[in-house]
Design a protein around this motif. Sequence first.
Motif, PDB file in Angstrom:
ATOM      1  N   LEU A  12    -133.320 -16.904  71.407  1.00 41.66           N
ATOM      2  CA  LEU A  12    -132.531 -17.354  70.259  1.00 41.66           C
ATOM      3  C   LEU A  12    -131.399 -16.374  69.964  1.00 41.66           C
ATOM      4  O   LEU A  12    -130.252 -16.771  69.744  1.00 41.66           O
ATOM      5  CB  LEU A  12    -133.439 -17.495  69.033  1.00 41.66           C
ATOM      6  CG  LEU A  12    -132.732 -17.963  67.764  1.00 41.66           C
ATOM      7  CD1 LEU A  12    -132.174 -19.365  67.942  1.00 41.66           C
ATOM      8  CD2 LEU A  12    -133.688 -17.952  66.586  1.00 41.66           C
ATOM      9  N   LEU A  13    -131.740 -15.072  69.983  1.00 44.29           N
ATOM     10  CA  LEU A  13    -130.716 -14.064  69.719  1.00 44.29           C
ATOM     11  C   LEU A  13    -129.620 -14.113  70.774  1.00 44.29           C
ATOM     12  O   LEU A  13    -128.433 -14.044  70.454  1.00 44.29           O
ATOM     13  CB  LEU A  13    -131.348 -12.668  69.690  1.00 44.29           C
ATOM     14  CG  LEU A  13    -132.055 -12.323  68.385  1.00 44.29           C
ATOM     15  CD1 LEU A  13    -132.773 -10.992  68.486  1.00 44.29           C
ATOM     16  CD2 LEU A  13    -131.049 -12.295  67.230  1.00 44.29           C
ATOM     17  N   LYS A  14    -130.016 -14.291  72.035  1.00 44.92           N
ATOM     18  CA  LYS A  14    -129.030 -14.432  73.106  1.00 44.92           C
ATOM     19  C   LYS A  14    -128.100 -15.591  72.817  1.00 44.92           C
ATOM     20  O   LYS A  14    -126.877 -15.496  72.955  1.00 44.92           O
ATOM     21  CB  LYS A  14    -129.746 -14.712  74.441  1.00 44.92           C
ATOM     22  CG  LYS A  14    -130.013 -13.490  75.282  1.00 44.92           C
ATOM     23  CD  LYS A  14    -130.490 -13.959  76.664  1.00 44.92           C
ATOM     24  CE  LYS A  14    -131.230 -12.857  77.392  1.00 44.92           C
ATOM     25  NZ  LYS A  14    -132.076 -13.414  78.460  1.00 44.92           N
ATOM     26  N   TYR A  15    -128.721 -16.709  72.416  1.00 45.20           N
ATOM     27  CA  TYR A  15    -127.955 -17.925  72.115  1.00 45.20           C
ATOM     28  C   TYR A  15    -126.940 -17.657  71.008  1.00 45.20           C
ATOM     29  O   TYR A  15    -125.762 -18.013  71.107  1.00 45.20           O
ATOM     30  CB  TYR A  15    -128.952 -19.008  71.710  1.00 45.20           C
ATOM     31  CG  TYR A  15    -128.358 -20.246  71.095  1.00 45.20           C
ATOM     32  CD1 TYR A  15    -127.928 -21.313  71.887  1.00 45.20           C
ATOM     33  CD2 TYR A  15    -128.247 -20.366  69.717  1.00 45.20           C
ATOM     34  CE1 TYR A  15    -127.390 -22.444  71.323  1.00 45.20           C
ATOM     35  CE2 TYR A  15    -127.713 -21.508  69.142  1.00 45.20           C
ATOM     36  CZ  TYR A  15    -127.289 -22.540  69.946  1.00 45.20           C
ATOM     37  OH  TYR A  15    -126.753 -23.659  69.389  1.00 45.20           O
ATOM     38  N   LEU A  16    -127.413 -17.008  69.928  1.00 45.34           N
ATOM     39  CA  LEU A  16    -126.532 -16.774  68.786  1.00 45.34           C
ATOM     40  C   LEU A  16    -125.409 -15.809  69.149  1.00 45.34           C
ATOM     41  O   LEU A  16    -124.246 -16.042  68.820  1.00 45.34           O
ATOM     42  CB  LEU A  16    -127.334 -16.241  67.595  1.00 45.34           C
ATOM     43  CG  LEU A  16    -128.370 -17.202  67.008  1.00 45.34           C
ATOM     44  CD1 LEU A  16    -129.126 -16.545  65.870  1.00 45.34           C
ATOM     45  CD2 LEU A  16    -127.716 -18.490  66.528  1.00 45.34           C
ATOM     46  N   VAL A  17    -125.768 -14.716  69.841  1.00 45.59           N
ATOM     47  CA  VAL A  17    -124.748 -13.723  70.206  1.00 45.59           C
ATOM     48  C   VAL A  17    -123.739 -14.348  71.160  1.00 45.59           C
ATOM     49  O   VAL A  17    -122.524 -14.200  71.012  1.00 45.59           O
ATOM     50  CB  VAL A  17    -125.409 -12.477  70.832  1.00 45.59           C
ATOM     51  CG1 VAL A  17    -124.349 -11.572  71.452  1.00 45.59           C
ATOM     52  CG2 VAL A  17    -126.209 -11.729  69.785  1.00 45.59           C
ATOM     53  N   ARG A  18    -124.243 -15.121  72.120  1.00 48.64           N
ATOM     54  CA  ARG A  18    -123.360 -15.763  73.080  1.00 48.64           C
ATOM     55  C   ARG A  18    -122.343 -16.657  72.378  1.00 48.64           C
ATOM     56  O   ARG A  18    -121.138 -16.555  72.605  1.00 48.64           O
ATOM     57  CB  ARG A  18    -124.204 -16.594  74.055  1.00 48.64           C
ATOM     58  CG  ARG A  18    -123.388 -17.434  75.004  1.00 48.64           C
ATOM     59  CD  ARG A  18    -124.210 -17.953  76.169  1.00 48.64           C
ATOM     60  NE  ARG A  18    -123.378 -18.782  77.022  1.00 48.64           N
ATOM     61  CZ  ARG A  18    -123.406 -20.111  77.026  1.00 48.64           C
ATOM     62  NH1 ARG A  18    -124.254 -20.741  76.243  1.00 48.64           N
ATOM     63  NH2 ARG A  18    -122.608 -20.803  77.801  1.00 48.64           N
ATOM     64  N   TRP A  19    -122.856 -17.531  71.475  1.00 48.57           N
ATOM     65  CA  TRP A  19    -121.941 -18.458  70.815  1.00 48.57           C
ATOM     66  C   TRP A  19    -121.019 -17.755  69.845  1.00 48.57           C
ATOM     67  O   TRP A  19    -119.881 -18.177  69.629  1.00 48.57           O
ATOM     68  CB  TRP A  19    -122.703 -19.603  70.153  1.00 48.57           C
ATOM     69  CG  TRP A  19    -123.044 -20.653  71.160  1.00 48.57           C
ATOM     70  CD1 TRP A  19    -124.287 -20.966  71.628  1.00 48.57           C
ATOM     71  CD2 TRP A  19    -122.131 -21.496  71.856  1.00 48.57           C
ATOM     72  NE1 TRP A  19    -124.200 -21.954  72.572  1.00 48.57           N
ATOM     73  CE2 TRP A  19    -122.884 -22.305  72.743  1.00 48.57           C
ATOM     74  CE3 TRP A  19    -120.747 -21.657  71.839  1.00 48.57           C
ATOM     75  CZ2 TRP A  19    -122.295 -23.247  73.574  1.00 48.57           C
ATOM     76  CZ3 TRP A  19    -120.168 -22.597  72.678  1.00 48.57           C
ATOM     77  CH2 TRP A  19    -120.949 -23.387  73.530  1.00 48.57           C
ATOM     78  N   MET A  20    -121.488 -16.670  69.240  1.00 49.55           N
ATOM     79  CA  MET A  20    -120.611 -15.912  68.351  1.00 49.55           C
ATOM     80  C   MET A  20    -119.469 -15.314  69.171  1.00 49.55           C
ATOM     81  O   MET A  20    -118.305 -15.397  68.769  1.00 49.55           O
ATOM     82  CB  MET A  20    -121.421 -14.807  67.670  1.00 49.55           C
ATOM     83  CG  MET A  20    -120.601 -14.039  66.702  1.00 49.55           C
ATOM     84  SD  MET A  20    -121.288 -13.852  65.052  1.00 49.55           S
ATOM     85  CE  MET A  20    -122.991 -13.975  65.213  1.00 49.55           C
ATOM     86  N   LEU A  21    -119.792 -14.745  70.331  1.00 47.23           N
ATOM     87  CA  LEU A  21    -118.760 -14.139  71.173  1.00 47.23           C
ATOM     88  C   LEU A  21    -117.805 -15.188  71.732  1.00 47.23           C
ATOM     89  O   LEU A  21    -116.602 -14.964  71.841  1.00 47.23           O
ATOM     90  CB  LEU A  21    -119.415 -13.365  72.336  1.00 47.23           C
ATOM     91  CG  LEU A  21    -120.177 -12.107  71.926  1.00 47.23           C
ATOM     92  CD1 LEU A  21    -120.793 -11.438  73.141  1.00 47.23           C
ATOM     93  CD2 LEU A  21    -119.242 -11.138  71.196  1.00 47.23           C
TER      94      LEU A  21
END
Lengths: 425, 425
Positions: A12-21
């Motif tokens: 989930l964190l990967k997903y959020l960081v990825r989409w934020m970037l």
Amino acid sequence: MFKNIVSNLVSLLKYLVRWMLVTTPVAVAIGSMVAFFLWLLSWAIHFRFAHTWLLYLLPAAGAVIHLLYKWYGASAERGNNLIIDEIHQPGAGVPKRMAPLILITTVITHLFGGSAGREGTAVQIGGSLANWFGSLFKLDGGDKKVILTAGVAAGFGAVFGTPLTGTIFALEVIAIGRIPYRSFFACLVAGYVGDITVSLWGIHHTLYHIDIVNTGQTFYGIHLPLGLWLLGKVVVASAVFGGVSYAFARAVHMVKNFSLKWIKITWVIPIIGGLVIITLTYILGKPDYLSLGVDAEYPGAVTIVSAFQHAGADAFSWLWKLIYTAITLGTGFKGGEVTPLFYIGSTLGNSLAELMNAPVGLFAALGFIAVFAGATNTPIACTLMGIELFGGEYAIFFAIACFTAYFFSGDGGIYLAQKTALSKT
Amino acid sequence: MFKNIVSNLVSLLKYLVRWMLVTTPVAVAIGSMVAFFLWLLSWAIHFRFAHTWLLYLLPAAGAVIHLLYKWYGASAERGNNLIIDEIHQPGAGVPKRMAPLILITTVITHLFGGSAGREGTAVQIGGSLANWFGSLFKLDGGDKKVILTAGVAAGFGAVFGTPLTGTIFALEVIAIGRIPYRSFFACLVAGYVGDITVSLWGIHHTLYHIDIVNTGQTFYGIHLPLGLWLLGKVVVASAVFGGVSYAFARAVHMVKNFSLKWIKITWVIPIIGGLVIITLTYILGKPDYLSLGVDAEYPGAVTIVSAFQHAGADAFSWLWKLIYTAITLGTGFKGGEVTPLFYIGSTLGNSLAELMNAPVGLFAALGFIAVFAGATNTPIACTLMGIELFGGEYAIFFAIACFTAYFFSGDGGIYLAQKTALSKT
């Protein structure tokens, strides 16, 4: 189980960081281009105020816009519908040229007095830049849909200063009756970053104001949260708002089809459209229905802002704006539909309030959001827009107005590419 | 075309009038029964405040509840999940007895100090009465779904005094990622009529208050609509809220499964549950985590209301309430999950605010709505609840908190019958 939770959390964190970037640079780019657009638009509008003879060049401006799209436009001509189609079914993509083309032609439309809006432009800037970044980042399939939806959110949030509305609008507009939460996070980031970027460029949005309304009622000494009599008036007015949404969408399509049927040389169409606008302005003797309708050309002009005050609109201001906008957009000028919808809604709200002896500011606000909700089939986004623009104390009325208008606006709407996931009734 | 419009309009008006006529009596009945329930519940809570020894009878009360459901309950035992299932696939119906059974057993739970809520009760009263009226009016198929959804909206709107939230909650809770606008009109009527009915019976709802927070920020002299530092704190806190939602749903299921596995005589389960609650209260030396947690048993007690103030909650109030509620509901006592979720959320918000040096009132409000949003997968309804309860000026933070918590709450939630129309990520 614990291992499972940790691995879920990590993904989930990967997903959020990825989409934020991914989303942040896209939204900064969109916000910056929208800020430039808003600055240029404001310049064009005030330049025309100072040089009113520019209106006489409107027919020629229309021909130029027509030729620009004919020579350079290709699929960009389809505008918002192309973006909605791409989100449903990623295909050939949204051309890069869409952003500069729509920006330039919208400014031309306003510089010479065409009656149009700006959200279509912002949404197209958003969709076009998002598509370009999407290719750059090599996104495909579902991810392409997400970034395009986020581009719409960034454009909408940036142009009106309503990030939450931009987010929900982007989610809601694609298909009636479905909210793709999957895209929510990217849209929220995009909406906010877009809005903040515009603020950082020093561009400000118009503030609207509703005079305080006592919306409650007492019944044998018991306080009720709703005045039933006022509620009845709101429902009746909102049904009218919905009907006018329908009329607006039909009118734009009708002008377009009628012109294409009867005028065989296509570049003549915007010339005739421009001549009709000039004639109407001459007959009415005032320029109030030209261009955006937010800033006043002279003291006492009918604008969206004036519609929130008693006597701030004529009885048929809404109808004239509808006709002006249908002719402008139906004959090939460029710009959005939403600001004219705000104008039509708030002036109609003003007229209905006088007719029904209801609070003018509240009814102008309800018309503002409800006509838009009906025309775009986005009742939840428009309820939130009411809250973002006018405050939360009338949230109840905003919801009732938007959903009533939505029901009374019939099938269809201004975006033909929109799908119906669930029928209205 | 004109004929077409008129016939559409006539059928729309028929539809609206029909659903108004069908929904209004249902919602008046639900609102009245909810008002009676709220009155009785308030009496039970204050009676226990005055007679604290009633807590020692909690094990016996649990056994009585167990036997009531065993003898008279049949399918009513499945509670909210049964109603959600019926909306997905109308079948055997919701038994009439569900309404009185859940009302009586919830009041018993609270009279003897069990930690539970009230929305489950209201929703079940709503579903049960709506089902009964639906049979009376001979509704079937799609219409049955609409009236059941409206019953949920009426129950929820009535019990918390938040009609708009009730409407959207009912639409949103059924399936993740889908909003059935078809039911919207009936739900809105039901939510409002339910709420107004409760007001007419003279029942008032608790008011919450957030101290004013300066949420903006300046950046090189430019005003930004969001403080980025505060925003970061909100996101981190909301991820924690989501995690606690997950923990809550897991804890209730775990207590239930553990008891069923290890205690073979089922009526012994609530007795042991009651004994554990008594023991915990003895160890902690204070009764704050018993019952609803809205009204204070003594000055200085930790309640939802106190959590909005500095020092209004202990550092681990949220954890104790989670444990108390998981044991109460997991061992067969009755009532809702939502008010405990509000308690857990607002006390956790209080603790996190102290830890992160953030505004206490705002964070209590965010926890209040976000833990609920995570546990029920209804982020839009909870954003609106924030606006209805705490005002519109923090709408941005409400949306961010609810959606962040929703993402971090994992799959599942407290309603096992809820379907996933669209995956979260």
